[in-house]
Design an enzyme around this catalytic site. Structure first.
Site, PDB file in Angstrom:
ATOM      1  N   VAL A 126       0.832  -1.213   0.000  1.00  0.00           N
ATOM      2  CA  VAL A 126       0.000   0.000   0.000  1.00  0.00           C
ATOM      3  C   VAL A 126       0.864   1.261   0.000  1.00  0.00           C
ATOM      4  CG1 VAL A 126      -2.159  -0.953   0.912  1.00  0.00           C
ATOM      5  CG2 VAL A 126      -0.367  -0.273   2.507  1.00  0.00           C
ATOM      6  N   SER A 127       2.022   1.161   0.630  1.00  0.00           N
ATOM      7  CA  SER A 127       2.940   2.292   0.644  1.00  0.00           C
ATOM      8  C   SER A 127       3.515   2.525  -0.759  1.00  0.00           C
ATOM      9  CB  SER A 127       4.059   1.988   1.653  1.00  0.00           C
ATOM     10  OG  SER A 127       4.672   3.158   2.078  1.00  0.00           O
TER      11      SER A 127
END
Ligand SMILES: N[C@@H](CCC(=O)N[C@@H](CS)C(=O)NCC(=O)O)C(=O)O
Length: 238
Positions: A33-34
């Site tokens: 997600v980062s």
């Protein structure tokens, strides 16, 4: 917090909406997600620095970081003092604020609803099942749980259905929904624990999206992190 500025980029295109300041992304390359948020920042050409929060060293539990994000998760964005977390929210915010047009996140309510539906699918089906399957092995060396593998496999089947006759995850062009999903696919492929090629629609979308994202650093931002994810995972299987 022991931050490390590793990347700094100038805007690639002239865009009057661009900030004068440098935005900061608190990031860990192993986290899919980062990587979504960083890929989008690169795609938009926003001037930025990256501060690494090493989740393997539990740096997210540092009180300074928790002050910014009580949920102690990456990514976190600091846009000139405006602090926001959750990759999906960060991506919507950045396109709304700095996108040169609305193609990556539409202003049309119906088109936006479709992107939102895929983002919620990404967050509540794919990512939820992804961390449930991988975390016990990745962080505690537990053997993979077959029930959790089947659940994640089912989420891949749903994605395969969404992509039937579609080039992109939501609508007729690439959107932040593609950014949200591709880093998880790259990690799953690198971990060797799922046969992505057996989901034919997912597989062709994955190849198409990787090439489309090459221009703004797919290899550096996404593949490197996915490879790191894959090798940590494989090392824990032994
Ligand atoms: N929905 C959130 C999920 C964020 C998340 O769970 N990030 C994980 C890494 S993949 C994390 O930072 N975990 C550290 C922790 O929970 O302490 C997002 O999309 O940003």
């Amino acid at each position: 917090m022991k931050g490390l500025a590793v990347l700094s980029r100038r805007p690639r295109v002239s865009n009057s909406k661009m900030p004068n300041h440098t935005v900061i992304l608190y990031h860990f390359y192993v986290s899919p997600v980062s990587r979504s948020a960083l890929l989008l920042i690169r795609a938009l050409g926003i001037k930025h620095t990256v501060e690494i929060i090493n989740l393997l060293a539990k740096e997210q539990m540092n009180p300074e970081f928790i002050k910014m994000n009580p949920l102690h998760t990456v990514p976190v964005l600091n846009d000139g003092g405006f602090i926001i977390y959750d990759s999906h929210v960060i991506m919507k915010y950045l396109v709304n604020e700095y996108g040169k047009d609305d193609s990556l996140y539409p202003t049309n309510p119906k088109k936006a609803a479709l992107v939102d539906q895929r983002l919620f699918f990404s967050a509540t089906y794919l990512f939820a099942r992804f961390i449930t399957f991988y975390t016990p092995t990745l962080f505690f060396g537990s053997p993979p749980d077959e029930e959790n593998r089947a659940k994640l496999n089912e989420a891949l089947q749903f994605l395969n259905k969404f992509l039937e006759g579609q080039k992109w995850v939501a609508g007729d062009n690439m959107t932040i929904a593609d950014f949200s999903i591709i880093p998880m696919m790259a990690s799953m492929e690198a971990s060797g624990s799922f046969d992505l090629a057996s989901f034919s629609n997912v597989w062709s979308w994955y190849q198409r999206t990787k090439s489309a994202m090459e221009g703004f650093g797919y290899e550096e931002v996404c593949q490197t992190g996915a490879d790191a994810f894959g090798s940590i995972y494989k090392s824990k299987l032994k």
